[in-house]
Design a protein around this motif. Sequence first.
Motif, PDB file in Angstrom:
ATOM      1  N   GLU A 503       0.919  -1.337   0.026  1.00  0.00           N
ATOM      2  CA  GLU A 503      -0.204   0.008   0.038  1.00  0.00           C
ATOM      3  C   GLU A 503       0.669   1.267  -0.028  1.00  0.00           C
ATOM      4  O   GLU A 503       1.408   1.621   1.072  1.00  0.00           O
ATOM      5  CB  GLU A 503      -1.009   0.073   1.213  1.00  0.00           C
ATOM      6  N   PRO A 504       1.223   1.922  -1.209  1.00  0.00           N
ATOM      7  CA  PRO A 504       2.019   2.936  -1.309  1.00  0.00           C
ATOM      8  C   PRO A 504       0.793   4.299  -0.860  1.00  0.00           C
ATOM      9  O   PRO A 504      -0.162   4.286  -1.214  1.00  0.00           O
ATOM     10  CB  PRO A 504       2.428   3.271  -2.508  1.00  0.00           C
ATOM     11  N   ARG A 505       1.359   5.411  -0.524  1.00  0.00           N
ATOM     12  CA  ARG A 505       0.831   6.305  -0.149  1.00  0.00           C
ATOM     13  C   ARG A 505       0.795   7.574  -1.013  1.00  0.00           C
ATOM     14  O   ARG A 505       0.146   8.684  -0.977  1.00  0.00           O
ATOM     15  CB  ARG A 505       0.846   6.883   1.329  1.00  0.00           C
ATOM     16  N   ASN A 506       1.684   7.543  -1.882  1.00  0.00           N
ATOM     17  CA  ASN A 506       2.115   8.713  -2.842  1.00  0.00           C
ATOM     18  C   ASN A 506       2.460   8.329  -4.357  1.00  0.00           C
ATOM     19  O   ASN A 506       2.906   7.138  -4.570  1.00  0.00           O
ATOM     20  CB  ASN A 506       2.878   9.655  -2.306  1.00  0.00           C
ATOM     21  N   GLU A 507       2.588   9.141  -5.318  1.00  0.00           N
ATOM     22  CA  GLU A 507       2.734   8.778  -6.723  1.00  0.00           C
ATOM     23  C   GLU A 507       4.282   8.416  -6.633  1.00  0.00           C
ATOM     24  O   GLU A 507       4.548   7.556  -7.458  1.00  0.00           O
ATOM     25  CB  GLU A 507       2.449   9.904  -7.484  1.00  0.00           C
ATOM     26  N   ASN A 508       5.078   8.954  -6.108  1.00  0.00           N
ATOM     27  CA  ASN A 508       6.670   8.484  -6.069  1.00  0.00           C
ATOM     28  C   ASN A 508       6.766   7.341  -5.621  1.00  0.00           C
ATOM     29  O   ASN A 508       7.715   6.550  -6.162  1.00  0.00           O
ATOM     30  CB  ASN A 508       7.273   9.793  -5.222  1.00  0.00           C
ATOM     31  N   ALA A 509       6.107   6.786  -4.570  1.00  0.00           N
ATOM     32  CA  ALA A 509       6.470   5.395  -3.929  1.00  0.00           C
ATOM     33  C   ALA A 509       5.897   4.212  -4.976  1.00  0.00           C
ATOM     34  O   ALA A 509       6.289   3.401  -5.399  1.00  0.00           O
ATOM     35  CB  ALA A 509       5.663   5.334  -2.692  1.00  0.00           C
ATOM     36  N   PHE A 510       4.615   4.912  -5.808  1.00  0.00           N
ATOM     37  CA  PHE A 510       4.101   3.953  -6.571  1.00  0.00           C
ATOM     38  C   PHE A 510       4.918   3.914  -7.861  1.00  0.00           C
ATOM     39  O   PHE A 510       5.178   2.742  -8.326  1.00  0.00           O
ATOM     40  CB  PHE A 510       2.835   4.387  -7.276  1.00  0.00           C
ATOM     41  N   ALA A 511       5.591   4.981  -8.227  1.00  0.00           N
ATOM     42  CA  ALA A 511       6.657   4.784  -9.255  1.00  0.00           C
ATOM     43  C   ALA A 511       7.873   4.168  -8.918  1.00  0.00           C
ATOM     44  O   ALA A 511       8.095   3.392  -9.862  1.00  0.00           O
ATOM     45  CB  ALA A 511       7.123   6.250  -9.828  1.00  0.00           C
ATOM     46  N   GLU A 512       8.399   4.264  -7.888  1.00  0.00           N
ATOM     47  CA  GLU A 512       9.536   3.415  -7.562  1.00  0.00           C
ATOM     48  C   GLU A 512       9.088   1.851  -7.289  1.00  0.00           C
ATOM     49  O   GLU A 512       9.859   1.175  -7.878  1.00  0.00           O
ATOM     50  CB  GLU A 512      10.044   4.080  -5.972  1.00  0.00           C
ATOM     51  N   LEU A 513       7.911   1.578  -6.812  1.00  0.00           N
ATOM     52  CA  LEU A 513       7.377  -0.020  -6.889  1.00  0.00           C
ATOM     53  C   LEU A 513       7.391  -0.655  -8.383  1.00  0.00           C
ATOM     54  O   LEU A 513       7.721  -1.718  -8.533  1.00  0.00           O
ATOM     55  CB  LEU A 513       6.031   0.199  -6.319  1.00  0.00           C
ATOM     56  N   ILE A 514       6.737   0.398  -9.329  1.00  0.00           N
ATOM     57  CA  ILE A 514       6.858  -0.309 -10.845  1.00  0.00           C
ATOM     58  C   ILE A 514       8.398  -0.394 -11.304  1.00  0.00           C
ATOM     59  O   ILE A 514       8.597  -1.294 -11.925  1.00  0.00           O
ATOM     60  CB  ILE A 514       6.090   1.003 -11.601  1.00  0.00           C
ATOM     61  N   PRO A 523       5.894  -9.824 -11.111  1.00  0.00           N
ATOM     62  CA  PRO A 523       4.600  -9.392 -11.551  1.00  0.00           C
ATOM     63  C   PRO A 523       3.898  -8.508 -10.726  1.00  0.00           C
ATOM     64  O   PRO A 523       4.270  -8.480  -9.491  1.00  0.00           O
ATOM     65  CB  PRO A 523       3.707 -10.802 -11.719  1.00  0.00           C
ATOM     66  N   LEU A 524       3.341  -7.510 -11.318  1.00  0.00           N
ATOM     67  CA  LEU A 524       2.575  -6.369 -10.698  1.00  0.00           C
ATOM     68  C   LEU A 524       1.055  -6.317 -10.899  1.00  0.00           C
ATOM     69  O   LEU A 524       0.927  -6.133 -12.218  1.00  0.00           O
ATOM     70  CB  LEU A 524       3.399  -5.002 -10.870  1.00  0.00           C
ATOM     71  N   PHE A 525       0.342  -6.336  -9.825  1.00  0.00           N
ATOM     72  CA  PHE A 525      -1.099  -5.954 -10.455  1.00  0.00           C
ATOM     73  C   PHE A 525      -1.650  -5.226  -9.310  1.00  0.00           C
ATOM     74  O   PHE A 525      -1.260  -4.951  -7.957  1.00  0.00           O
ATOM     75  CB  PHE A 525      -1.821  -7.503  -9.911  1.00  0.00           C
ATOM     76  N   VAL A 526      -2.611  -4.073  -9.891  1.00  0.00           N
ATOM     77  CA  VAL A 526      -3.115  -3.154  -8.992  1.00  0.00           C
ATOM     78  C   VAL A 526      -4.815  -3.372  -8.707  1.00  0.00           C
ATOM     79  O   VAL A 526      -5.332  -3.976  -9.591  1.00  0.00           O
ATOM     80  CB  VAL A 526      -3.099  -1.776  -9.487  1.00  0.00           C
ATOM     81  N   ILE A 527      -5.081  -3.322  -7.432  1.00  0.00           N
ATOM     82  CA  ILE A 527      -6.414  -3.652  -6.940  1.00  0.00           C
ATOM     83  C   ILE A 527      -6.775  -2.328  -6.007  1.00  0.00           C
ATOM     84  O   ILE A 527      -6.140  -1.839  -5.399  1.00  0.00           O
ATOM     85  CB  ILE A 527      -6.278  -4.922  -6.070  1.00  0.00           C
ATOM     86  N   GLY A 528      -7.947  -2.011  -6.411  1.00  0.00           N
ATOM     87  CA  GLY A 528      -8.497  -0.919  -5.761  1.00  0.00           C
ATOM     88  C   GLY A 528      -9.749  -1.235  -4.653  1.00  0.00           C
ATOM     89  O   GLY A 528      -9.241  -1.987  -3.679  1.00  0.00           O
ATOM     90  N   ARG A 529     -11.054  -1.362  -4.899  1.00  0.00           N
ATOM     91  CA  ARG A 529     -11.842  -1.591  -4.001  1.00  0.00           C
ATOM     92  C   ARG A 529     -12.351  -3.038  -4.174  1.00  0.00           C
ATOM     93  O   ARG A 529     -12.887  -3.639  -3.344  1.00  0.00           O
ATOM     94  CB  ARG A 529     -13.164  -0.682  -4.170  1.00  0.00           C
ATOM     95  N   VAL A 544       1.053  -7.073  -5.429  1.00  0.00           N
ATOM     96  CA  VAL A 544      -0.363  -6.573  -5.502  1.00  0.00           C
ATOM     97  C   VAL A 544      -0.297  -5.210  -4.728  1.00  0.00           C
ATOM     98  O   VAL A 544      -0.126  -5.223  -3.647  1.00  0.00           O
ATOM     99  CB  VAL A 544      -1.280  -7.542  -4.967  1.00  0.00           C
ATOM    100  N   VAL A 545      -0.322  -4.135  -5.703  1.00  0.00           N
ATOM    101  CA  VAL A 545      -0.431  -2.776  -5.079  1.00  0.00           C
ATOM    102  C   VAL A 545      -1.855  -2.236  -4.945  1.00  0.00           C
ATOM    103  O   VAL A 545      -2.820  -2.268  -5.805  1.00  0.00           O
ATOM    104  CB  VAL A 545       0.341  -2.011  -6.099  1.00  0.00           C
TER     105      VAL A 545
END
Length: 765
Positions: A503-514, A523-529, A544-545
């Motif tokens: 669970e990243p909290r900001n765009e920079n962390a998300f980008a670094e995860l990618i 493999p990277l998969f994004v899940i919302g609700r 799973v992000v």
Amino acid sequence: MKHASELDLPKLLTREHHKIHLIGVAGSGMSGIAALLLELGHEVSGSDKTSTVETDRLRRLGLRFHQNHHADDASDADLIVFSSAIAIDNPILLSARDFGKPAVRRAEVLAAIMRTKRAILIAGMHGKTTTSAMTAHVLREAGLHPSHYVGAEIPILGSNAHWDPLGEYFVAEGDESDGTLRCFQPRHSLILNIEEEHLDFYVDLAAIEKAFAQLIEQTTGTLFYSADDANTARLCAQRKGAISYGFSENADYRGTDIELRDFASVFCVYLRGQQLGEAVLNVPGRHNVQNAIGVIALANELGISFEKIAASLRKFEHARRRFEIKYASDRFLLVDDYAHHPSEIRATLKTARSTRRKRVLAMFQPHRFSRTKALCHKFGDAFDDADRVVVTDVYPASETPIPGISGQTIADEIARHGHRGVSYQPRFEWVHRDIGNMLDAGDLILSMGAGNIHEQLSILAADLVIAEKLKAIVGEEGDVRLYEPLSKHTTLRVGGPAQFWVEPRNENAFAELIRFCRSENLPLFVIGRGSNLLVRDGGIRGVVVHPRGGDFDKIEVDSNEITAGVGAKLKEVAYAGKAAGIGGLEWMEGIPGAVGGGLRMNAGAMGAQTFENVVRVSYLDAEGNPHTKTRDELEVHYRSFPLLENNFAVSAVFRGQPAPAEQIARKLHASQEKRRTSQPIAKSAGCIFKNPQNCPAGQLVEELGLKNSGIGKARVSEVHGNFIVNDGGATAAEMLELIEKIKTVARAQRGIELETEVQIVGEPA
């Protein structure tokens, strides 16, 4: 050659050269015999079901290895060696008997080799491997060139067995499990403890004591024994010249002032009231201090000064699988131990507790059905020092199952003694998941058992390496969890675990995860609700992000436009519009998902679709680079937004129109009412199928007579035919089977190929 009983084994094994075949050579005991025979100059072959790291090492030393057991593997052998684990119908054993070849037990070979030196035998139910390794190490450091045979890999000794022609001593552990203690006639014996164990072989404790009494009788020199163990002291105390050791006041060699310092122990040693000095043991646990005192007693009586003994003990490193650290970081500590008897488990857990970690989590694999049945009542309180315990099924070790005996037997006994943190996991390959999902910073995770439970700890350790790196990326404000059940994060409430839940909290962390996942080939998969999502029971491998909190939940209003992060609920966007007097977004109230999912599926309700209100979308590409595109630049289809197949949305701007508050409220209420009256309240993923031409999917399912039909706990809603609901405890497999049933009926009766709208991901269980 002569019959086995007529052989002069000491001469044959240490003064002659022969072709010798070992059945079951991959076992820890037999591999040690193979090493000794190779060093003694024999031509050694061996067979086993599988090759191991140890057999690979032996092959480099000259072993001729055969996969599985075939009679002709030993056709040219002069002598066959086997262990008690080998069945009497083994083809090599049968062939040896047919052709009159001598076949001897492993213990007979070891005893014969030891007879040519001053033999020191370490015996007892628990602690033999560590104590024999410690003894060999101390004698080696003293320059005595001991040969040794130990039941595990010993890094500090270089191997589990070694023949040294320069020394007069041979240190070995004696296996009491099969009655072969009678084979040994050692110069000195050190007996650690005696209690009920191996009741598949022995009738009772009296039979066990009889075997040890024979060993005591056959010891020609000094007998060393633990004064702290009542059974041992009772058998040994009357032996003339016997020397006792331990913590008891009446012990000849006594340890006092014990201070346990995380992974080291400091203690003082006295000989009949006179202080010898202080010793430091860099192996944790009070039981290991007790064993060390026995080694001090033996070594000192052999003429080694206490100063040399203490210096050697400070250098000692324990054997593999004896409180062996498999992973250590600032947040977690993973330890593997061979403990499988209740007494061993208690000692190991006390050692774990002494490290002062936040919690002790244990995964335990019972060993042998016979032991589980005979000692189940003693396992009940053996786990008191563990905060959580996961018990898996019994490691059979060649035994056939006993009806009614399983890992559940142990788990029930632990629970019966009042432990509230015990669970049973019958699927061995899922044990690391159960423990891993419990983790919290500061935990010590311990695997225990004489089988292959350490494999589960190794998997957990490997995943923790990745998880710690992911945690460093998202920082303290972010969250990383192992094996998070996705059933907790989907509206359908089914699905296996995410290998790494982030669970990243900001765009920079998300980008670094990618970027990290790309570099590590994860493999990277994004899940919302988790709406409109069906995760298979095996879960999702990789990362799973779940973008939530922080920037991803923000909703900002500017004139008639609303900027929302992908973690914000669509419903919240609608109500933000209401608060700002912005209409045209009321339909979002009927969508249970978040902005990210709404974008990905071009979600819709009340005749409207997401991209009718989208002005622009901000996203990260497959390399973590940021981009923004306007609606005119985007390709959008019914329930599909291709851009997000390989890219990751971070926010979107929605546009509405100024509207009176009463009108917005009325439309929101209408959306609520439509959802309430036309959609089931039960857990669901929303619409399962895309609407085919000419007929809504829900109407088609109803016309096919499939409403309220089900498989297991998965059922077609009686309210809406395009919803499959979870009646509680449904599996993804049941959901998928029901989906296929509906598709099959639609194809057969109407010629319609239904296409799923729900996204189906993950692996089967």
